[in-house]
Motif scaffolding. Structure first.
Motif, PDB file in Angstrom:
ATOM      1  N   SER A  86       0.795  -1.234   0.000  1.00 27.09           N
ATOM      2  CA  SER A  86       0.000   0.000   0.000  1.00 27.09           C
ATOM      3  C   SER A  86       0.822   1.275   0.000  1.00 27.09           C
ATOM      4  O   SER A  86       0.283   2.347  -0.299  1.00 27.09           O
ATOM      5  N   ALA A  87       2.120   1.212   0.335  1.00 31.16           N
ATOM      6  CA  ALA A  87       2.950   2.426   0.322  1.00 31.16           C
ATOM      7  C   ALA A  87       4.415   2.041   0.401  1.00 31.16           C
ATOM      8  O   ALA A  87       4.784   1.007   0.955  1.00 31.16           O
ATOM      9  N   GLU A 135       3.255  -0.891  -5.571  1.00 29.35           N
ATOM     10  CA  GLU A 135       2.287  -0.424  -4.585  1.00 29.35           C
ATOM     11  C   GLU A 135       0.955  -0.180  -5.272  1.00 29.35           C
ATOM     12  O   GLU A 135       0.900   0.376  -6.368  1.00 29.35           O
ATOM     13  N   THR A 137      -1.621   1.903  -5.385  1.00 27.24           N
ATOM     14  CA  THR A 137      -2.002   3.247  -4.941  1.00 27.24           C
ATOM     15  C   THR A 137      -3.491   3.535  -5.148  1.00 27.24           C
ATOM     16  O   THR A 137      -4.035   4.444  -4.517  1.00 27.24           O
TER      17      THR A 137
END
Length: 243
Positions: A86-87, A135, A137
């Motif tokens: 996720s990041a 990721e 995003t």
């Protein structure tokens, strides 16, 4: 790198060895499922570990986990763990999770923070170029990391655990799920546990004794601290939330 989806789904069936007397899976079992799904996604994408320029190998180590449980899955229930990166921020990678039942009911959500470490030197290394763009995003976060856990101001319960060979992972230190176990097992029972937030600070190895201190229930939460008995080194802090 292999062309695999950024959002990965891993199916599981809850085994008889993964439930307690009430025939439901514990928070510890759910932590194991999250770790397994994350590992399979990393393996399939070719990002399970990385060679280092000067020789040696880098692999992933979890530094924070926040898990929220809505309903514990029952014995033999089929569940799916959906996970996605996720990041990224150069040194750390965040990975989220969503656990669902056969009818797509959300059973649990989680987020986690990871570092790459040099296995031989036990030191963090920067994320390699192979992680660039890895990721999701456009995928909503399952959960976010808030304020980190703090140590208990007073200790209501305490228990000491010996690190066993069976507690070790492939890196040679205690698996991150064992820290969750030690934090919770210091309590008389875990009925009503709804959330676990763990901040990992140091590794534990065979021969260590781990002291698990737990503070009193305040506003629905308890503070936890794990220390190495031999020198008082802080191994982890945790916060649990109860109903």
């Amino acid at each position: 790198m292999s062309d695999v989806p950024l959002v990965w789904t891993e199916p599981f069936a809850i085994r008889a060895t993964e439930v307690g007397p009430d025939e439901t899976a514990s928070a510890l079992t759910i932590c194991d499922l999250l770790q397994e799904a994350a590992g399979e996604h990393a393996r399939a994408s070719g990002r399970e570990g990385f060679p280092l320029a000067g020789g040696g190998w880098a692999t992933w180590v979890m530094s924070r986990l926040r898990l929220r449980v809505g309903r514990r899955p029952a014995m033999r229930e089929r569940v799916a763990v959906e996970t996605w990166p996720s990041a990224l921020d150069g040194l750390r990678a965040t990975r989220d999770f969503r656990v669902t039942g056969a009818d797509s009911e959300a059973l649990a959500v989680a987020t986690s923070l990871w570092f790459l470490i040099d296995v031989a030197r036990r030191r963090p290394v920067r994320l390699p170029p192979a992680m660039d763009g890895f990721e999701a995003t456009d995928k909503p976060r399952a959960l976010t990391l808030g304020d980190p856990p703090e140590p208990p101001a007073t200790v209501e319960h305490a228990r000491t655990f010996a690190v066993r060979r069976s507690d070790l992972d492939r890196v040679g230190h205690a698996n991150n799920a064992r820290f969750v176990e030690w934090a919770i097992e210091a309590l008389p029972e875990d009925a009503g546990l709804r959330e676990v937030d763990v901040l990992y600070r140091s590794e534990a190895v065979v021969g260590d004794d781990v002291v698990s201190d737990v503070g009193p229930l305040e506003n629905g939460s308890r503070a936890h601290r794990l220390l190495r008995a031999s020198d008082g080194r802080l191994l982890a802090l945790a916060r649990t939330t109860w109903t």
